[in-house]
Design a protein around this motif. Structure first.
Motif, mmCIF file in Angstrom:
data_model
loop_
_atom_site.group_PDB
_atom_site.id
_atom_site.type_symbol
_atom_site.label_atom_id
_atom_site.label_comp_id
_atom_site.label_asym_id
_atom_site.label_seq_id
_atom_site.Cartn_x
_atom_site.Cartn_y
_atom_site.Cartn_z
ATOM 1 N N THR A 47 33.447 21.441 87.698
ATOM 2 C CA THR A 47 32.970 22.404 86.711
ATOM 3 C C THR A 47 33.179 21.830 85.315
ATOM 4 O O THR A 47 33.911 20.859 85.130
ATOM 5 N N LYS A 48 32.525 22.397 84.338
ATOM 6 C CA LYS A 48 32.890 22.084 82.956
ATOM 7 C C LYS A 48 34.267 22.661 82.675
ATOM 8 O O LYS A 48 34.756 23.523 83.408
ATOM 9 N N ALA A 49 34.916 22.181 81.629
ATOM 10 C CA ALA A 49 36.319 22.525 81.398
ATOM 11 C C ALA A 49 36.477 23.946 80.861
ATOM 12 O O ALA A 49 35.759 24.365 79.946
ATOM 13 N N GLY A 50 37.448 24.643 81.454
ATOM 14 C CA GLY A 50 37.953 25.871 80.855
ATOM 15 C C GLY A 50 39.201 25.542 80.055
ATOM 16 O O GLY A 50 39.921 24.584 80.382
ATOM 17 N N ILE A 51 39.488 26.300 79.003
ATOM 18 C CA ILE A 51 40.574 25.943 78.082
ATOM 19 C C ILE A 51 41.666 27.010 78.116
ATOM 20 O O ILE A 51 41.392 28.213 77.936
ATOM 21 N N TRP A 52 42.909 26.576 78.357
ATOM 22 C CA TRP A 52 44.077 27.427 78.159
ATOM 23 C C TRP A 52 44.643 27.052 76.799
ATOM 24 O O TRP A 52 45.255 26.009 76.642
ATOM 25 N N ASP A 53 44.415 27.867 75.805
ATOM 26 C CA ASP A 53 44.716 27.515 74.424
ATOM 27 C C ASP A 53 46.216 27.555 74.151
ATOM 28 O O ASP A 53 47.013 28.043 74.959
ATOM 29 N N LYS A 54 46.597 27.047 72.973
ATOM 30 C CA LYS A 54 48.016 26.998 72.607
ATOM 31 C C LYS A 54 48.634 28.384 72.536
ATOM 32 O O LYS A 54 49.817 28.553 72.861
ATOM 33 N N ASP A 55 47.850 29.372 72.117
ATOM 34 C CA ASP A 55 48.396 30.728 71.992
ATOM 35 C C ASP A 55 48.351 31.502 73.306
ATOM 36 O O ASP A 55 48.663 32.697 73.347
ATOM 37 N N GLY A 56 47.950 30.819 74.393
ATOM 38 C CA GLY A 56 47.945 31.458 75.704
ATOM 39 C C GLY A 56 46.637 32.112 76.074
ATOM 40 O O GLY A 56 46.510 32.659 77.177
ATOM 41 N N ALA A 57 45.625 32.086 75.204
ATOM 42 C CA ALA A 57 44.328 32.693 75.513
ATOM 43 C C ALA A 57 43.529 31.778 76.442
ATOM 44 O O ALA A 57 43.654 30.544 76.389
ATOM 45 N N TRP A 58 42.703 32.391 77.281
ATOM 46 C CA TRP A 58 41.860 31.631 78.201
ATOM 47 C C TRP A 58 40.409 31.668 77.717
ATOM 48 O O TRP A 58 39.843 32.721 77.447
ATOM 49 N N ILE A 59 39.808 30.474 77.584
ATOM 50 C CA ILE A 59 38.401 30.343 77.242
ATOM 51 C C ILE A 59 37.692 29.843 78.494
ATOM 52 O O ILE A 59 37.964 28.738 78.963
ATOM 53 N N GLY A 60 36.797 30.637 79.047
ATOM 54 C CA GLY A 60 36.224 30.370 80.364
ATOM 55 C C GLY A 60 35.309 29.164 80.442
ATOM 56 O O GLY A 60 34.965 28.536 79.433
ATOM 57 N N PHE A 61 34.915 28.871 81.681
ATOM 58 C CA PHE A 61 34.064 27.711 81.958
ATOM 59 C C PHE A 61 32.642 27.954 81.457
ATOM 60 O O PHE A 61 32.079 29.023 81.653
ATOM 61 N N GLU A 62 32.071 26.952 80.826
ATOM 62 C CA GLU A 62 30.646 27.002 80.541
ATOM 63 C C GLU A 62 29.873 26.665 81.812
ATOM 64 O O GLU A 62 30.400 26.051 82.738
#
Length: 616
Positions: free
Chosen positions: A596-611
């Motif tokens: 899959t394309k990358a999902g991001i677990w950000d520094k502040d703990g938020a999740w940015i889903g897969f494109e």
């Protein structure tokens, strides 16, 4: 007036001049009667319509009678034939000419061998041992999941070094299929990440150029040292290479240091000057077509196959073995070229300077296509590359128009020589063969360098200045293709054509992750479900396991039969607040398919889903 219709009637008459004169002086009475009762004469734009269209086409294709064989008349013949006169003065006998040719050939061969050994034999560096010869694409860390779980197959990660040497012109080596770096897709650019500390999967030689340890023109040597895990690899532009940014950590990174007194530089340019000099001398001072053609072929082929654009082989002995294996069948093809096509172009040609510039110059230009055509935005002639590479469609359209113009020009010359019918038949056979090959199921037709030359060289078999240039250029392309890649198959499977590109495979469906944030430890959990065994896509790809990458490193691998439940869970923990990138992909037989394309677990703990979409 003639009763058979107009002034053209006398062109078809068998009467001699005296009979024709009597006919004009004593016209027959019946002719006048017929003329009076005849309908109005046919308009000029309809004249000749009684002749069949087929007959006209055949007449045009057959060409003029007698045919006009093309021969080059030298411009400034005294100047162009001066080298021939000079050699006749110095070596008036055949034996002296033969001795001179042997001496020049031996001098070239000895100089070529010395430069080749100097170019390829490694030296030693105290504390590091032998200098290892690298190719432009070599890396320490293998991409995707090829280093295994947690990178176990690429250890150790630090406190080790390697003395290396790189060839010239590695700065132009780019990735030709998209490769993921975090959320970025890197394509058609050098795979260099960071600087002066580089991520472990960066190409070594391109990174060394970026760092200023070696230069792109000559290559050179240095020491690469692993320094373990590092964070934040910035994007910088140095020495003609713009590196890629990666804003997280990676378990392996490296730096460079120079080797004082390093003499392991790429000798392709001195070798090229030597080979150019040898072939130019032979071209100028001989009128023998077979001698010129053979010398040019061997000189150019040796230079390209061993020095200027060799295959990706580090060991000299293996390189020479590969070159010898390719030279013999290539020489047979060259013999066929000469016997059927080049001999007509070169026989009795005394325009020595024109031959050298057009034929030999074109040959070198085509043989060094990795330099001379490097500006073209077409790396490979495949539908995938044409669609993806910027400017490729426009460049291809221009090339097609240029080929049509050249083909039209050659058709005119072939018609004048009366050889157009046989060449139309030959190219009809070529077209039919290509159609059959392109129609074969489960295979793809791939037109390589050498195939283009094989198809187009027959159409240059005449002695005109454009034909000399075209034939030399095509001979050079043939040499470059065989010396670099060998007689690669014109029919390739999906896997062979894809190389390291995406499969188009099924991607895992990942549920929304569960995130737990703590002062000292945080975690993120993912759940997924394998497709049913009977699923058609599952059966097509033979899915038997799943692989999970964190920051482009495989951190989890499980096979289908290791856990009984249909649903599976992966939990990742971290102590420090670093941005992290997650990619999920199925596997088959231990090999990863698309991720899959990358999902991001950000520094502040938020999740940015897969494109949407896949990555490699």
């Amino acid at each position: 007036m003639n009763s058979r219709g107009g002034p053209d009637a006398y062109e078809d008459s068998d009467l001699d001049f005296d009979d024709a004169e009597r006919e004009l002086l004593h016209p027959r009475v019946e002719n006048l009667d017929i003329e009076e009762n005849a309908p109005a004469s046919t308009p000029r734009f309809l004249e000749g319509t009684s002749r069949s269209c087929y007959g006209r086409v055949i007449s045009w294709v057959t060409g003029p009678q007698p045919s006009r064989v093309q021969k080059i008349k030298p411009v400034f013949p005294g100047f162009q034939e001066a080298p021939i006169d000079l050699i006749e003065q110095w070596c008036p006998t055949y034996k002296l000419k033969a001795v001179l040719f042997v001496v020049v050939s031996i001098a070239w061969l000895l100089g070529f061998i010395v430069l080749l050994l100097n170019n390829r034999l490694p030296g030693k560096v105290e504390g590091y041992g032998d200098v290892v010869s690298l190719e432009c694409t070599d890396t320490i860390w293998k991409r995707s999941n090829h280093c295994g779980l947690d990178g176990i197959d690429c250890r150790p990660f630090n406190d080790t070094g390697l003395a290396f040497r790189c060839p010239a012109h590695c700065a132009s080596v780019k990735v030709l299929n998209p490769h993921a770096v975090g959320v970025q897709e890197i394509n058609y650019r050098p795979f260099v990440i960071g600087g002066p500390i580089y991520r472990g999967d960066s190409v070594i030689c391109g990174s060394a150029i970026h760092a200023g340890i070696i230069n792109d023109a000559d290559g050179g040597c240095g020491i690469v040292t692993k320094i373990g895990q590092q964070r934040d690899f910035p994007s910088t532009e140095r020495n003609g290479i713009s590196s890629v940014e990666f804003d997280s950590y990676f378990p392996l990174s490296f730096t460079f240091e120079k080797i004082e007194g390093c003499r392991a530089k790429d000798r392709r340019w001195p070798s090229l000057v030597l080979s150019l000099t040898f072939t130019i001398l032979i071209s100028l001072f001989t009128t023998s077509a077979p001698l010129f053609f053979t010398s040019a072929f061997i000189g150019v082929c040796s230079q390209v196959g061993l020095v200027s654009d060799p295959p990706s082989i580090s060991q000299l002995s293996e390189l020479i073995s590969t070159f010898a294996a390719r030279l013999l069948p290539a020489a047979f093809c060259a013999l066929v070229f000469y016997q059927f096509y080049a001999r007509r172009s070169l026989q009795d040609l005394t325009a020595q300077y024109e031959k050298t510039v057009l034929y030999l110059g074109g040959c070198w230009f085509g043989a060094l296509s990795n330099y001379t055509f490097s500006w073209l935005p077409i790396q490979r002639l495949t539908p995938h590359d044409i669609q993806q590479e910027p400017g490729a469609k426009l460049a291809l359209a221009i090339i097609v128009l240029l080929v049509i113009f050249i083909a039209t020009q050659q058709i005119i010359y072939l018609r004048l020589e009366g050889r157009l019918p046989q060449y139309l038949l030959l190219y009809g056979i070529f077209a039919f063969s290509i159609f059959v090959l392109a129609s074969l199921p489960a295979l793809h037709l791939r037109i390589h360098h050498y195939v283009i030359a094989l198809l187009l060289i027959p159409g240059t078999s005449m002695q005109t200045r454009p034909s000399l240039l075209y034939q030399g250029l095509l001979l050079g392309l043939f040499i470059n293709g065989i010396a670099r890649w060998g007689f690669a198959s014109v029919l390739q499977t999906d896997a062979a054509l894809r190389e390291d590109a995406q499969f188009g495979s099924l991607l895992p469906l990942i549920t929304q992750p569960i995130i737990s944030l703590g002062d000292n430890m945080s975690s993120i959990s993912f759940e997924w479900t394998y497709p049913p065994i009977q699923d058609s896509e599952d059966q097509k790809w033979g899915i038997d396991s799943i692989s999970i990458l964190v920051n482009d490193v495989e951190r989890y691998r499980r096979y289908r039969d290791q856990l009984l439940p249909v649903a599976h869970l992966f939990t990742w923990e971290r102590e420090e607040r670093d941005k992290e990138y997650f990619r999920f992909g199925y596997m088959h037989g231990g090999k990863s398919l698309d991720y899959t394309k990358a999902g991001i677990w950000d520094k502040d703990g938020a999740w940015i889903g897969f494109e949407e979409g896949a990555s490699r």
